[in-house]
Design an enzyme around this catalytic site. Structure first.
Site, PDB file in Angstrom:
ATOM      1  N   SER A  68      -2.697  -0.772  -3.041  1.00  0.00           N
ATOM      2  CA  SER A  68      -3.691   0.211  -2.628  1.00  0.00           C
ATOM      3  C   SER A  68      -3.032   1.574  -2.463  1.00  0.00           C
ATOM      4  CB  SER A  68      -4.366  -0.253  -1.335  1.00  0.00           C
ATOM      5  OG  SER A  68      -5.475   0.566  -1.032  1.00  0.00           O
ATOM      6  N   PHE A 100       0.302   5.387  -3.616  1.00  0.00           N
ATOM      7  CA  PHE A 100       0.080   6.774  -3.223  1.00  0.00           C
ATOM      8  C   PHE A 100       0.391   7.632  -4.449  1.00  0.00           C
ATOM      9  CE2 PHE A 100       0.826  10.790  -1.060  1.00  0.00           C
ATOM     10  CZ  PHE A 100      -0.206  10.779  -0.127  1.00  0.00           C
ATOM     11  N   ILE A 141       0.845  -1.194   0.000  1.00  0.00           N
ATOM     12  CA  ILE A 141       0.000   0.000   0.000  1.00  0.00           C
ATOM     13  C   ILE A 141       0.882   1.246   0.000  1.00  0.00           C
ATOM     14  CG2 ILE A 141      -0.140   0.123   2.524  1.00  0.00           C
ATOM     15  CD1 ILE A 141      -3.097   0.969   2.220  1.00  0.00           C
ATOM     16  N   CYS A 142       0.315   2.344  -0.493  1.00  0.00           N
ATOM     17  CA  CYS A 142       0.914   3.674  -0.378  1.00  0.00           C
ATOM     18  C   CYS A 142       2.233   3.755  -1.146  1.00  0.00           C
ATOM     19  CB  CYS A 142       1.063   4.021   1.110  1.00  0.00           C
ATOM     20  SG  CYS A 142       1.422   5.752   1.457  1.00  0.00           S
ATOM     21  N   ALA A 143       3.335   3.972  -0.450  1.00  0.00           N
ATOM     22  CA  ALA A 143       4.654   4.048  -1.082  1.00  0.00           C
ATOM     23  C   ALA A 143       5.272   2.675  -1.302  1.00  0.00           C
ATOM     24  CB  ALA A 143       5.594   4.899  -0.223  1.00  0.00           C
TER      25      ALA A 143
END
Length: 191
Positions: A151, A123, A102-104
């Site tokens: 995500s 992200f 997720i994200c980075a």
């Protein structure tokens, strides 16, 4: 019992880590938190320290069904720059296990070269740091492609948690969990 590894590196995003740990455990799957160093205490990006269940050197990957990488900075960079993390990702992917980020943290999957033929997300500001993917989807909270799930960020942690629960425990368990945590009420009222 299905087993998920959650890798924690100094500077991890706490919401992304704890949300997935909690919800996957609630579903009945085993979750093992893993420090990527010898120190089991890992400090998050917002000064919350978690003590992990184990360290990366003590893992038996034969007993693992999935891995999850929370983002955060410099947490995602620390995961990406650790050769053992990259090797683990590559091995689990090769074995057909579930690999999630997720994200980075999709930058870790990028470096491991496991998303070359996959649709992914991350992200928004990390899109330009990703180079080895098939297609980037900006308009989805969670993107699933084969055994890869990605995500967007802290606000989408619940949705990647639900995707992981569904893959590991089945749709019925996911629906039960959504009911238990009042997610169905939220979705009915606000989405």
């Amino acid at each position: 019992m299905k087993k998920l590894l959650v890798y924690l590196a100094e500077g991890f995003e706490e919401t992304e880590a704890v949300t997935v740990i909690d919800y996957v455990r609630r579903s009945g799957a085993k979750v093992e938190t893993v420090s990527i160093t010898e120190d089991r205490k890992v400090k998050g990006a917002h000064d919350i320290t978690l003590e992990t269940d184990t360290t990366i050197d003590k893992l038996n990957l034969d007993e693992v069904d999935a891995i999850y990488l929370p983002g955060g900075q410099p947490g995602a960079n620390n995961l990406r720059d650790n050769d053992k993390v990259i090797q683990t990702i590559q091995q689990l992917y090769k074995d057909g296990k579930l690999v999630t980020a997720i994200c980075a943290a999709p930058i870790v999957l990028d470096k491991a070269k496991v998303i070359e033929d996959k649709k992914i997300t991350s992200f928004p500001t990390f899109k330009e740091k990703l180079t080895n993917y098939k297609e980037y989807e900006e308009d989805k909270l969670v993107v699933e492609d084969g055994n890869i799930i990605t995500s967007r960020g802290p606000a989408t942690a619940i949705y990647i948690a639900m995707a992981i629960v569904e893959k590991l425990q089945g749709k019925e368990k996911k629906e039960e969990l959504k009911e238990e945590i009042l997610q169905k009420l939220v979705e009915k009222s606000f989405l």
